[in-house]
Every structure is written in structure tokens, then in C-alpha cells.
Design an enzyme around this catalytic site. Structure first.
Site, short mmCIF file in Angstrom:
data_model
loop_
_atom_site.label_atom_id
_atom_site.label_comp_id
_atom_site.label_asym_id
_atom_site.label_seq_id
_atom_site.Cartn_x
_atom_site.Cartn_y
_atom_site.Cartn_z
N ASP A 44 0.79 -1.25 0.00
CA ASP A 44 0.00 0.00 0.00
C ASP A 44 0.82 1.30 0.00
O ASP A 44 1.81 1.40 0.72
CB ASP A 44 -0.85 0.09 1.27
CG ASP A 44 -1.54 -1.19 1.64
OD1 ASP A 44 -1.49 -2.14 0.87
OD2 ASP A 44 -2.12 -1.22 2.73
N ASP A 165 -5.06 0.88 9.58
CA ASP A 165 -5.00 1.83 8.46
C ASP A 165 -5.65 3.18 8.78
O ASP A 165 -6.59 3.61 8.10
CB ASP A 165 -5.65 1.21 7.19
CG ASP A 165 -5.15 -0.19 6.90
OD1 ASP A 165 -4.02 -0.49 7.32
OD2 ASP A 165 -5.88 -0.98 6.28
C1 FRU Z 1 -3.79 -3.66 2.70
C2 FRU Z 1 -3.14 -4.07 4.01
C3 FRU Z 1 -3.49 -3.09 5.12
C4 FRU Z 1 -2.35 -3.26 6.07
C5 FRU Z 1 -1.19 -3.45 5.13
C6 FRU Z 1 -0.12 -4.36 5.66
O1 FRU Z 1 -3.14 -4.17 1.60
O2 FRU Z 1 -3.52 -5.39 4.35
O3 FRU Z 1 -4.76 -3.32 5.70
O4 FRU Z 1 -2.18 -2.15 6.90
O5 FRU Z 1 -1.74 -3.99 3.94
O6 FRU Z 1 0.98 -4.34 4.80
#
Ligand code: FRU
Length: 480
Positions: A44, A165
Site C-alpha cells: 500500500d 489503516d
Molecule cells: C492492505 C493491508 C493493510 C495493512 C497493510 C499491511 O493491503 O492489508 O490493511 O495495513 O496492507 O501491509
């Protein structure tokens, strides 16, 4: 492997550093102008903001392998969203409150500070826990973790350890933290909200109630919530997991949706007027919009959800999409690739009134723009043995990358995407960059993101349609 999986970059050995260097210098399959990790795995985008006269972007990064491991925040800066300078890991999970990774989050620019919010991911005998954390980015590009971290310890009652997040928005004199979460009672996905007056002390308010007249999607976890205002509309974006396919939508393992409507922070409601899938291709997830944008609202996403990609053999996987400018036109969210307005392209223009128009490509990083396009058109990108096609026939769109299938035989999500439109196509913009395609229809009304992993050989573009009308075709090779 386990030891390696939860190791920080600070502990890289001399031989690992040599290997990292080799990977970083390998160019095979690597996009030229899409952000890729120097080595290891990217996912992300995080902390996207405009601060101190620069664009700042971070991404989830596991440096040691092409699988999901200990997540760091890699930092990049840019003055134009086109050229990015990489600064290494700026949030390295060294503390107990983030023992298994510094997970995703957003930025808030306020009082001449850039606050970076993230989730300290914890894995323990009883499963998973999550702490919400804060770090400060200063004018020298130094990031310092807040000494009183975590700002939110663990998860509120009634939710599993899947709470993460943080994305912060300001409304009146209050700050609101949106978090993706999972209810404990029925393991369903939800967005929850905390409130603060001072950015440091947070109080749990409750769930964001998504109000929709029609049936709304469900899922087992909602990740990466985002909330912004675009052209007078509140826009809520999130990444639901466990959503069932519905017509031509939600055919990927994980998908992204946007909702247009009205947020009410007092009542914690979002009244949905329209919602849809945000990208209609194969590889688009966990988008984040820019905080403190100096002009248009801009979004960037992880171009993927997979880790098992052919670039693995070269020691890196995944890239981000291009930054995309957002607008709302007639109750639909439009996305336009941001960086391609630059002059750094060599333009080749054709006026074409043949119904079959082949172009031998000099390289695989280009922008193809077609204006006054026929309603029915077929565009294929081919080598001697394979082709990938994008076709529009009677308002039915097909993107077919079957011949470039890079998945195992039992892959259940398919290699064809289909979408039915209720408008005529006028223009098509295709951005190709070595192993990624982004296809924008009618100034970004519909967008398809697609990874593909071609052999190193000659490529041809073939544009064909039924009639002999005149069509403007521009092909711009990328020279930077
Ligand atoms: C989304 C996710 C988020 C998390 C991150 C971990 O792709 O699963 O929810 O914070 O990636 O890398």
C-alpha cells in the site's frame, strides 16, 4: 524463514546488502515511471501528502523478500509527482508496540507539521492485536516516532485484532480517525471512528453507518478507509475483503469501492448516493488520497494484490499506479493519470482512416491516446506468439490478458475483465510501462489497471475497428 520474516532493515547483513544492490540495479520487467521497490515487496501507499513544498509518499515495504513480512515505511519525495527520490525506510518497526510491522496509514498536515499515522501490528499467541501510532515528519525529511506511542492502544471492545489503516480528516475543530475493522460478533467488515481535539488524545466514537437505499456490499474486513471532498461531494473509499462477485464487478481477490454522498460526523453516518468499483481491471488495491493537496485531489494505489508475480525471480515485486487526479462529473468519480501532462515525452501523432493500424513499438513504456475513437474498437499489444487485447463492441468492454497468465493453474479469478458501459467511447488513453497497463476511458470515467509480464522481445500495437472514419492517434514514448 520465520526469523527473516520479522527482521528489520537495520539488521541486514553485508551479504544481504550486496544482494540488495544487485536487485536494485536489475531492470528486467521493471516499470520506468511507476514506483517499484528497490528490492523486496511493496504494497500500500502510505502517508501521501504535500508538505514543505514537496510531495511526500511512503509505501509498505518488506525489504528482505518477495513475500509479506515485516512492513517498513519507505519514503519518497517529489516536486512534480513524476520524478521521485527515494530516501529509504523512515518508519522501521523497532518498538514493542509495532513488533510485527508498521502497517498502513495516512498523513495529516496541520500547524506546519506533517503527522504520520500508522498501525503497529502485533502478532502473539492469542492471535493479532493492533496499536495506532504517530510519527512526525519534519522539514529535513526526518521522521520521529511520537514518544508517547501508541496513541490508541489495542482495539475497542467488540472488534477483532483486525483494526488498522488510520486516515485522519479534520471537520470543524475536530479530528476524526477512520479505521478499517472487523466486528467480533459476526466477523464482518466495518469502518470505525475515533475523535480528537488535539491530534494526540483519541476517543472511540463508534461505527460509521453506511446508509444506502439499495443492497450494499458486505465483506469480512474493510481495509484502508479514506474520506475526502471532490467537487462538492463527500467521497468515501475503502478496500473490502471477502466481497462476492456481482455482475461484472468484484472479480478480483480483493477489490476497491468508492461511495459518493454525505458524511455526518455527529451522527457517524455516510448517506450513499452512488457507489461502485473504483477500478475495473485486475490489479488495484488500497488506494490513498493526498493530504493537504495544493490543487486537485490526487489518489495513488497499489497496483496489485498478489505477491506471486514473475518479477519475483529478479528479487522485487509490485508497483504503485500513477498518481491520479480525481473529479466528480454527473455523479461519477473520474480518474486521470497525473504525471502524463509533462513535456518529457516524444510525441508521434497519426491521423488514421484505415480500419487496421499496426504500429511497431520502439519500447514498452509509452502513452497511447486515441481521440474521436470509433465506438467499436480493438487494441492489441502483441509479440510473435502472444497478445493482450482491449476491445469495445456494442458498449461491452473486454480486457483479455489470458495469454499472459502469470497465475497458477488453479487461479480462480480469471484473466478476462468485462464491463458494460452506458455511454459511447470518445477517447482512450493507455499508459504502458514495461509490466503495467493503465487504461483510461473518456477522461477517466472508467479505468482498468492490469499487470502483465512480457518476454523481452519486439512488441506491436494493432488498432482496428469496423469503419474508415478518421481517428487521432498519439503515441508518446517515455524518454526519462
Ligand atoms: C492492505 C493491508 C493493510 C495493512 C497493510 C499491511 O493491503 O492489508 O490493511 O495495513 O496492507 O501491509
Amino acid at each position: 524463514m520465520q526469523e527473516q520474516k520479522y527482521k528489520t532493515i537495520n539488521l541486514a547483513t553485508a551479504s544481504e546488502k550486496i544482494k540488495f544492490n544487485e536487485i536494485e540495479n536489475s531492470s528486467e520487467l521493471r516499470p520506468l515511471f511507476h514506483i517499484t521497490p528497490p528490492h523486496g515487496l511493496l504494497n500500500d501507499p502510505n502517508g501521501f501528502c504535500f508538505f514543505n513544498n514537496q510531495f511526500h509518499l511512503f509505501y509498505q515495504w518488506f525489504p528482505f523478500g518477495t513475500y509479506h513480512g515485516m512492513k517498513h515505511w519507505m519514503h519518497l519525495t517529489s516536486s512534480d509527482l513524476l520524478n521521485w527520490q527515494e530516501h529509504g525506510s523512515k518508519i522501521t518497526p523497532t518498538e514493542n508496540y509495532e513488533s510485527h510491522g508498521a502497517y498502513s496509514g495516512g498523513a495529516l498536515v496541520e500547524n506546519n507539521n506533517a503527522y504520520l499515522f500508522y498501525t503497529g501490528n502485533i502478532k502473539n499467541e492469542s492471535g493479532r492485536d493492533a496499536n495506532q501510532c504517530l510519527a512526525l515528519l519534519d522539514e529535513t525529511n526526518t521522521v520521529t516516532k511520537y514518544s508517547a506511542n501508541p496513541i490508541v492502544k489495542s482495539v475497542p471492545q467488540g472488534y477483532t485484532g483486525h483494526v488498522r489503516d488510520p486516515k485522519i480528516v479534520k471537520h470543524n475543530d475536530n479530528y476524526y480517525m477512520l479505521l478499517g475493522a472487523q466486528r467480533e460478533a459476526d466477523l464482518s467488515g466495518v469502518i470505525i471512528i475515533y475523535q480528537s481535539k488535539d491530534i494526540l488524545n483519541w476517543e472511540f466514537k463508534g461505527e460509521l453507518n453506511l446508509q444506502c437505499d439499495d443492497a450494499f456490499l458486505t465483506g469480512y474486513m474493510f481495509e484502508c478507509p479514506d474520506l475526502l471532498r471532490v467537487d462538492g461531494h463527500d467521497v468515501l473509499i475503502f478496500s473490502p475483503q471477502g466481497t462476492e462477485a456481482d455482475g461484472s464487478r468484484f472479480h478480483n481477490r480483493f477489490n476497491v469501492i468508492y461511495c459518493l454522498g454525505t458524511i455526518n460526523f455527529e451522527q457517524l453516518t455516510f448517506k450513499i448516493e452512488h457507489w461502485d468499483e473504483l477500478d475495473r481491471g485486475f490489479d488495484f488495491y488500497a488506494p490513498q488520497t493526498m493530504a493537504n493537496t495544493p490543487n486537485e485531489q490526487t489518489l495513488i494505489a497499489w497496483a496489485g494484490t498478489d505477491e506471486d508475480l514473475p518479477s519475483r525471480q529478479f528479487g522485487w515485486v509490485n508497483c504503485l499506479t500513477l498518481p491520479r487526479t480525481l473529479s466528480v462529473i454527473n455523479h461519477r468519480l473520474y480518474q486521470q493519470p497525473k504525471i502524463l501532462e509533462s513535456d518529457s515525452f516524444n510525441k508521434i501523432s497519426f491521423k488514421n482512416n484505415n480500419n487496421n493500424f499496426p504500429i511497431n513499438l520502439e519500447q514498452l513504456s509509452f502513452l497511447l491516446e486515441i481521440e474521436n475513437t470509433d465506438k467499436n474498437i480493438n487494441i492489441s499489444l502483441s509479440t510473435k506468439n502472444k497478445h493482450l487485447t482491449f476491445s469495445i463492441l456494442d458498449r461491452e468492454i473486454y480486457l483479455d490478458r489470458s495469454q499472459y497468465n502469470h497465475h497458477p493453474d488453479d487461479w480462480q479469478y480469471g484473466n478476462i475483465r468485462h464491463h458494460k458501459i452506458d455511454y459511447d467511447i470518445e477517447n482512450i488513453k493507455i499508459v504502458c510501462d514495461q509490466s503495467i497497463l493503465e487504461i483510461y476511458l473518456n477522461h477517466g470515467r472508467d479505468v482498468f489497471t492490469c499487470l502483465f509480464f512480457p518476454e523481452n522481445e519486439e512488441h506491436k500495437l494493432n488498432i482496428s475497428r469496423e469503419e474508415d472514419t478518421e481517428m487521432d492517434i498519439k503515441l508518446n514514448y517515455l524518454t526519462i
